[in-house]
Each structure stands twice: as C-alpha cells, then as structure tokens.
Design an enzyme around this catalytic site. Structure first.
Site, PDB file in Angstrom:
ATOM      1  N   HIS A 135       0.887  -1.176  -0.130  1.00  0.00           N
ATOM      2  CA  HIS A 135       0.114   0.040  -0.142  1.00  0.00           C
ATOM      3  C   HIS A 135       0.878   1.079   0.119  1.00  0.00           C
ATOM      4  O   HIS A 135       1.651   1.370   0.944  1.00  0.00           O
ATOM      5  CB  HIS A 135      -0.944  -0.060   1.167  1.00  0.00           C
ATOM      6  CG  HIS A 135      -1.926  -1.172   1.105  1.00  0.00           C
ATOM      7  ND1 HIS A 135      -2.336  -1.951   2.199  1.00  0.00           N
ATOM      8  CD2 HIS A 135      -2.741  -1.784   0.123  1.00  0.00           C
ATOM      9  CE1 HIS A 135      -3.403  -2.588   1.911  1.00  0.00           C
ATOM     10  NE2 HIS A 135      -3.482  -2.655   0.520  1.00  0.00           N
ATOM     11  N   GLU A 138       1.807   3.880   2.915  1.00  0.00           N
ATOM     12  CA  GLU A 138       2.354   3.311   4.433  1.00  0.00           C
ATOM     13  C   GLU A 138       4.018   3.361   4.259  1.00  0.00           C
ATOM     14  O   GLU A 138       4.598   2.395   4.155  1.00  0.00           O
ATOM     15  CB  GLU A 138       1.840   1.649   4.385  1.00  0.00           C
ATOM     16  CG  GLU A 138       0.347   1.695   4.319  1.00  0.00           C
ATOM     17  CD  GLU A 138      -0.341   0.261   4.553  1.00  0.00           C
ATOM     18  OE1 GLU A 138       0.468  -0.466   4.466  1.00  0.00           O
ATOM     19  OE2 GLU A 138      -1.709   0.409   4.350  1.00  0.00           O
ATOM     20  N   ARG A 193      -3.283   4.676  -1.934  1.00  0.00           N
ATOM     21  CA  ARG A 193      -2.996   3.454  -1.552  1.00  0.00           C
ATOM     22  C   ARG A 193      -2.686   2.336  -2.584  1.00  0.00           C
ATOM     23  O   ARG A 193      -2.095   1.370  -2.303  1.00  0.00           O
ATOM     24  CB  ARG A 193      -4.349   3.161  -0.625  1.00  0.00           C
ATOM     25  CG  ARG A 193      -4.325   1.759  -0.138  1.00  0.00           C
ATOM     26  CD  ARG A 193      -5.892   1.435   0.547  1.00  0.00           C
ATOM     27  NE  ARG A 193      -6.128   0.073   0.748  1.00  0.00           N
ATOM     28  CZ  ARG A 193      -5.866  -0.436   1.700  1.00  0.00           C
ATOM     29  NH1 ARG A 193      -5.428   0.014   2.862  1.00  0.00           N
ATOM     30  NH2 ARG A 193      -6.467  -1.822   1.885  1.00  0.00           N
ATOM     31  N   HIS A 263       3.207  -3.715   6.681  1.00  0.00           N
ATOM     32  CA  HIS A 263       2.006  -2.533   6.424  1.00  0.00           C
ATOM     33  C   HIS A 263       2.031  -1.790   7.639  1.00  0.00           C
ATOM     34  O   HIS A 263       2.628  -1.810   8.599  1.00  0.00           O
ATOM     35  CB  HIS A 263       0.597  -3.315   6.261  1.00  0.00           C
ATOM     36  CG  HIS A 263       0.424  -4.297   5.292  1.00  0.00           C
ATOM     37  ND1 HIS A 263      -0.149  -3.874   4.196  1.00  0.00           N
ATOM     38  CD2 HIS A 263       0.950  -5.545   4.915  1.00  0.00           C
ATOM     39  CE1 HIS A 263      -0.092  -4.826   3.330  1.00  0.00           C
ATOM     40  NE2 HIS A 263       0.497  -5.992   3.851  1.00  0.00           N
ATOM     41  N   GLU A 337       1.425  -5.068  11.136  1.00  0.00           N
ATOM     42  CA  GLU A 337       0.945  -3.714  11.136  1.00  0.00           C
ATOM     43  C   GLU A 337       1.896  -2.966  11.798  1.00  0.00           C
ATOM     44  O   GLU A 337       1.618  -2.992  13.006  1.00  0.00           O
ATOM     45  CB  GLU A 337      -0.422  -3.583  11.414  1.00  0.00           C
ATOM     46  CG  GLU A 337      -1.377  -4.637  10.490  1.00  0.00           C
ATOM     47  CD  GLU A 337      -1.916  -3.231   9.256  1.00  0.00           C
ATOM     48  OE1 GLU A 337      -1.575  -2.203   8.941  1.00  0.00           O
ATOM     49  OE2 GLU A 337      -2.390  -4.212   8.302  1.00  0.00           O
TER      50      GLU A 337
END
Length: 376
Positions: A135, A138, A193, A263, A337
C-alpha cells in the site's frame, strides 16, 4: 460527505463501539463536526493541519545529498528513485552478500526490484521472503525493509544470530512492492493506497494490491467498485506487480519457508487466515512464533503489539498476499501492521523511524531463528 477512511480500510468494517480514523478536506469539517455532534458520536481531532504535517515530512528535501550513498540516512523517508539508487549501490558494494534482480515490470513499466541477501554457502538454502509497500501511503514499510538490509550488512560480522541467519538462509527483500503507487504518493497524492492501473469504464485508477491475490478473491472485505480503496481488480493477479511476485513465489515455493509482509498502521502481528474465521493446521507453531516475536518487539521500548489470526484480530479480508502465500505452501506467513495506532496514522514522523525499525527488527530476527529451530 467525502471522507478518506484510514482505519479500517473499508466502510463495511465500521461497527458500533469501534474507532474509525478518517481524513476530511478542510472545507468538509464545517459540515462534518455538527453532524457528528448531532449523531452523538464522540470524536477527537488528531492532526488539525494535515497539509502542514505532509510538508514537514517531504518539504525541504533538496538540501539532502542524494548521491552520497555511503552516508545514506535510514532515519528519513526516501523517494523511489533514492531507494533504487541505494539498491544498485548495495549490489555493487556488497556483491558477496547482495544480489539484486527484477521479478518483472509494474503497470507503468518500472522494474520490480528484489534484493537477495545471504552468504552463498551451499547450493540449496531455505529462504524468507519480505515485502514492504504493497500500500503506497504506508511509508514506514519501505523504511523498514531498508533498515533490515542495513542491519544485516552492518552486523553480519559481529552478531552471531545475524551471521547464522545469513549463512543458513537467503532473504528475498522487496523494499517497494507497489512502485507506481509509491512514486505517486511522493509526487501527487500522499495518501494514495492502490496501484496505478487504469480502469476503462470508470475514471478511477488502481487496484488494492492486497485484495488481488487468488485466494477467496473478491469475497468479504474487498470491493467490486473500481473507485474504492479496497477494489479487488477485474480478476485475480490482474495487477502486473501481484502477478510477478506470485509467479516468483510459486517458482520458489519449496525453498521459501516464511513470507513476511509489512504494512501500517495498527501495531499488530497477523497470521492466516484473513478471509475466514478458522484455525490453520500448523496453528501451534505459528502462534508460538508470533507470541515470541511480539515479546521480543516489546523488549525494546515497551510497545505491545496485538497478535493473532488476521480475521479476528483486525478484520476479514479476502485476496490477501499472506493468505495466498500460506495456501501456496509457505508455512509461516505473517503480516506486520507497524506503528502507530492512529495518532499520526500514515504520517508517522521521521523521528519514529528508528525506534519502529529497531523493535520490528527484534521480532523479525525472532521469527527467523524460530524457523531454523524447526517446530513440530
């Protein structure tokens, strides 16, 4: 009201009692805030001037010496051009440990570069795949991929764990998976994104590269609408980036024992499944690897990551790279994440790159050493 949903990624995951992070244009706030008050929805303004925050991050960069790679700064965000120059530099400078190659081309024709890291100690070695930047917005992802490579090369001589990792394994590292989107997030829209492929019927660009894999494709948590952020694409592997990486992983599926994707943001360590609430066959091995990795990460600065199956820990999503990797025989598939939990969101300040990467490094080393120990 047009809002850009930061967390969760799709409106279907907004539920009562949960927090949602949204970005709104300046002129929308006047109508949005009274609306929230009327609906009795509590809100906090996390960043009052987003434009200023963006400029603090990317403005005033021209003074940076772009060419001096020996003094490459790992504590700032780098443009795609800088990252590619850096990869070429490492390929020339560390030819005993680094081999750079391309797995294909992006929609806009950019090469999809991967670094193969490791000592050529024996003909066959197991491998770990690491990708960042699926993405575009990020940015902490690609920053971590670069940090990982730096740490590997700098500590190989002095750290017995790192030496063991690079002697016994290969690492395939893709610092920027979604090259077109990442470039676009630097030049046009910081909060882009998706990929940048064109849609003929709608005047919308891009597909969510983490909904485009051939595993329960376009089911729950993905959108069929080309203008949505979680658009799954016209068919699985429609995106050349996804197709190229999937092809590479399929070809090396016997060698690759772990798949790690980076991510942001949520501070979580996720494992399969994403697309359903079910327990994976090797749950005990994967769960203990995750538990140990999260504890290792916490030991640096006390940051506690949540961990667990993606579906129940984050939300259900179909067509993800992690599920695909797992379904294709890679026994350890994880999605990180990274920081934070929403205060800065996608605009994690550069001063937090070092602590974020330092703690994440501990988790990745932990998972890697776990692999070498063989779990039954």
């Amino acid at each position: 009201l047009q809002v850009d949903l930061w967390q969760p990624s799709s409106p279907i995951h907004i539920v009562e009692g949960a927090v949602a992070d949204v970005r709104v244009p300046q002129n929308t706030t006047r109508s949005l805030l009274p609306y929230l008050q009327q609906a009795n929805i509590q809100y906090t303004i996390l960043i009052s001037d987003l434009q200023q925050a963006i400029e603090n991050q990317t403005g005033g960069r021209s003074h940076r010496n772009r060419r001096s790679l020996s003094g490459y700064n790992y504590e700032v965000y780098h443009s795609l051009e800088e990252i590619e120059d850096w990869m070429h530099y490492l390929n020339r400078t560390y030819s005993d440990l680094v081999h750079m190659f391309s797995v294909g081309k992006s929609y806009e024709g950019r090469p999809l570069y991967v670094l193969k890291l490791g000592k050529r100690s024996r003909p066959y070695k197991k491998a770990v795949w690491i990708d960042c930047g699926i993405h575009a917005r990020e940015w902490i992802g690609p920053a971590f991929c670069q940090w990982f490579v730096k740490e590997a090369l700098q500590t190989y001589q002095t750290d017995p764990d790192m030496r063991k990792m690079l002697t016994q394994l290969y690492f395939y590292i893709m610092p920027v998976f979604n090259v077109d989107g990442y470039h676009f997030s630097w030049t046009n829209d910081r909060f882009w994104r998706k990929t940048r492929s064109k849609n003929m019927r709608f005047h919308c660009h891009g597909v969510d590269a983490n909904r485009n894999w051939k595993v329960k494709w376009c089911d729950e948590g993905a959108s069929l609408h080309p203008c949505d952020d979680t658009y799954c694409g016209p068919f699985p592997e429609s995106e050349p980036e996804v197709k190229a990486v999937a092809h590479f992983l399929r070809k090396h599926r016997k060698q690759i024992k772990a798949y790690l994707s980076f991510h942001a943001y949520a501070q979580m360590l996720l494992y399969p499944y994403s697309y359903k609430y079910a327990t994976i066959p090797n749950f005990n091995c994967v769960e203990s690897a995750a538990y140990n990795a999260v504890n290792a990460l916490q030991s640096a600065y006390g940051v506690r990551y949540r961990y667990g199956p993606a579906s129940s820990t984050l939300y259900v999503s179909s067509g993800s790279s992690m599920d695909w990797a797992y379904k294709n025989g890679i026994p350890y598939a994880f999605a990180f994440e990274l920081r934070d939990t929403g205060h800065f969101g996608f605009l994690l300040p550069e001063m937090l790159i070092k602590p974020t990467c330092t703690e994440t490094m501990l988790a990745v080393k932990n998972i890697t050493l776990h692999l070498l120990k063989k779990c039954h």
